[in-house]
Design a protein around this motif. Structure first.
Motif, PDB file in Angstrom:
ATOM      1  N   MET A   1       5.488  -6.468   3.394  1.00 53.83           N
ATOM      2  CA  MET A   1       4.297  -6.911   2.686  1.00 53.83           C
ATOM      3  C   MET A   1       3.495  -5.693   2.218  1.00 53.83           C
ATOM      4  O   MET A   1       3.205  -4.798   3.000  1.00 53.83           O
ATOM      5  CB  MET A   1       3.431  -7.772   3.597  1.00 53.83           C
ATOM      6  N   ILE A   2       3.165  -5.669   0.963  1.00 60.28           N
ATOM      7  CA  ILE A   2       2.379  -4.567   0.402  1.00 60.28           C
ATOM      8  C   ILE A   2       0.902  -4.823   0.670  1.00 60.28           C
ATOM      9  O   ILE A   2       0.395  -5.921   0.443  1.00 60.28           O
ATOM     10  CB  ILE A   2       2.627  -4.443  -1.110  1.00 60.28           C
ATOM     11  N   ARG A   3       0.239  -3.791   1.144  1.00 56.36           N
ATOM     12  CA  ARG A   3      -1.203  -3.885   1.378  1.00 56.36           C
ATOM     13  C   ARG A   3      -1.927  -3.207   0.219  1.00 56.36           C
ATOM     14  O   ARG A   3      -1.445  -2.218  -0.330  1.00 56.36           O
ATOM     15  CB  ARG A   3      -1.570  -3.229   2.696  1.00 56.36           C
ATOM     16  N   HIS A   4      -3.103  -3.731  -0.111  1.00 56.95           N
ATOM     17  CA  HIS A   4      -3.874  -3.223  -1.243  1.00 56.95           C
ATOM     18  C   HIS A   4      -5.258  -2.803  -0.763  1.00 56.95           C
ATOM     19  O   HIS A   4      -5.925  -3.561  -0.055  1.00 56.95           O
ATOM     20  CB  HIS A   4      -3.994  -4.300  -2.322  1.00 56.95           C
ATOM     21  N   TYR A   5      -5.654  -1.611  -1.176  1.00 59.45           N
ATOM     22  CA  TYR A   5      -6.915  -1.031  -0.702  1.00 59.45           C
ATOM     23  C   TYR A   5      -7.753  -0.495  -1.854  1.00 59.45           C
ATOM     24  O   TYR A   5      -7.210  -0.033  -2.860  1.00 59.45           O
ATOM     25  CB  TYR A   5      -6.639   0.150   0.229  1.00 59.45           C
ATOM     26  N   VAL A   6      -9.055  -0.539  -1.657  1.00 55.68           N
ATOM     27  CA  VAL A   6      -9.962   0.281  -2.447  1.00 55.68           C
ATOM     28  C   VAL A   6     -10.433   1.366  -1.489  1.00 55.68           C
ATOM     29  O   VAL A   6     -10.514   1.151  -0.270  1.00 55.68           O
ATOM     30  CB  VAL A   6     -11.168  -0.498  -3.030  1.00 55.68           C
ATOM     31  N   TYR A   7     -10.715   2.525  -2.039  1.00 51.45           N
ATOM     32  CA  TYR A   7     -11.161   3.620  -1.192  1.00 51.45           C
ATOM     33  C   TYR A   7     -12.207   4.434  -1.937  1.00 51.45           C
ATOM     34  O   TYR A   7     -12.291   4.392  -3.175  1.00 51.45           O
ATOM     35  CB  TYR A   7      -9.984   4.518  -0.789  1.00 51.45           C
ATOM     36  N   THR A  23      -2.134   1.559  -2.598  1.00 52.07           N
ATOM     37  CA  THR A  23      -1.446   0.831  -1.538  1.00 52.07           C
ATOM     38  C   THR A  23      -1.320   1.715  -0.297  1.00 52.07           C
ATOM     39  O   THR A  23      -0.918   1.247   0.758  1.00 52.07           O
ATOM     40  CB  THR A  23      -0.048   0.379  -1.990  1.00 52.07           C
ATOM     41  N   ASP A  24      -1.672   2.992  -0.435  1.00 50.86           N
ATOM     42  CA  ASP A  24      -1.642   3.946   0.682  1.00 50.86           C
ATOM     43  C   ASP A  24      -2.760   4.961   0.479  1.00 50.86           C
ATOM     44  O   ASP A  24      -2.570   6.012  -0.129  1.00 50.86           O
ATOM     45  CB  ASP A  24      -0.283   4.644   0.744  1.00 50.86           C
ATOM     46  N   GLU A  53      -9.304  -3.111   2.923  1.00 52.64           N
ATOM     47  CA  GLU A  53      -8.090  -3.839   2.555  1.00 52.64           C
ATOM     48  C   GLU A  53      -8.475  -5.148   1.888  1.00 52.64           C
ATOM     49  O   GLU A  53      -9.353  -5.862   2.374  1.00 52.64           O
ATOM     50  CB  GLU A  53      -7.235  -4.116   3.784  1.00 52.64           C
ATOM     51  N   LEU A  54      -7.793  -5.447   0.782  1.00 51.95           N
ATOM     52  CA  LEU A  54      -8.034  -6.703   0.079  1.00 51.95           C
ATOM     53  C   LEU A  54      -6.752  -7.512   0.020  1.00 51.95           C
ATOM     54  O   LEU A  54      -5.667  -6.980   0.246  1.00 51.95           O
ATOM     55  CB  LEU A  54      -8.595  -6.427  -1.314  1.00 51.95           C
ATOM     56  N   GLY A  55      -6.869  -8.774  -0.285  1.00 49.44           N
ATOM     57  CA  GLY A  55      -5.743  -9.692  -0.203  1.00 49.44           C
ATOM     58  C   GLY A  55      -4.676  -9.548  -1.268  1.00 49.44           C
ATOM     59  O   GLY A  55      -3.538  -9.963  -1.061  1.00 49.44           O
ATOM     60  N   SER A  56      -5.026  -8.973  -2.409  1.00 51.80           N
ATOM     61  CA  SER A  56      -4.056  -8.836  -3.496  1.00 51.80           C
ATOM     62  C   SER A  56      -4.426  -7.637  -4.356  1.00 51.80           C
ATOM     63  O   SER A  56      -5.541  -7.116  -4.279  1.00 51.80           O
ATOM     64  CB  SER A  56      -4.052 -10.091  -4.364  1.00 51.80           C
ATOM     65  N   LYS A  57      -3.481  -7.238  -5.189  1.00 51.53           N
ATOM     66  CA  LYS A  57      -3.748  -6.138  -6.113  1.00 51.53           C
ATOM     67  C   LYS A  57      -4.886  -6.517  -7.061  1.00 51.53           C
ATOM     68  O   LYS A  57      -5.772  -5.710  -7.344  1.00 51.53           O
ATOM     69  CB  LYS A  57      -2.485  -5.794  -6.897  1.00 51.53           C
TER      70      LYS A  57
END
Length: 87
Positions: A1-7, A23-24, A53-57
């Motif tokens: 499962m790919i995780r999606h983040y804002v930073y 994603t990293d 972390e957010l639920g989708s791109k």
């Protein structure tokens, strides 16, 4: 499962914040500090101050766009919230 983040990263030497999507986010921080991105190239070193972390791109890109429009006071408030993975 790919995780999606804002930073959000911060440059103390230039007193500037940069907001992004990845994603990293730890790998992305390395890229910023290695000078491999145009905007952040000559402004380092960068410090990671926020990651969420957010639920989708799609959600992450919407959040990134919103963050890019926010003022500093909002960002300082955001850093203290439970959504921040960097504590």
């Amino acid at each position: 499962m790919i995780r999606h983040y804002v930073y959000i990263i911060y440059s103390p030497s230039h007193d500037v914040y940069y907001k992004g999507y990845s994603t990293d986010y730890l790998w992305r921080l390395e890229q910023h500090n290695a000078g491999k991105t145009t905007y952040t190239k000559n402004k380092g070193p960068w410090k990671l101050v926020y990651a969420e972390e957010l639920g989708s791109k799609k959600e992450a890109l919407i959040k990134e766009k919103m963050l890019k429009r926010q003022h500093r006071q909002y960002l300082l408030w955001l850093f203290k919230q439970k959504t921040n993975l960097i504590r």
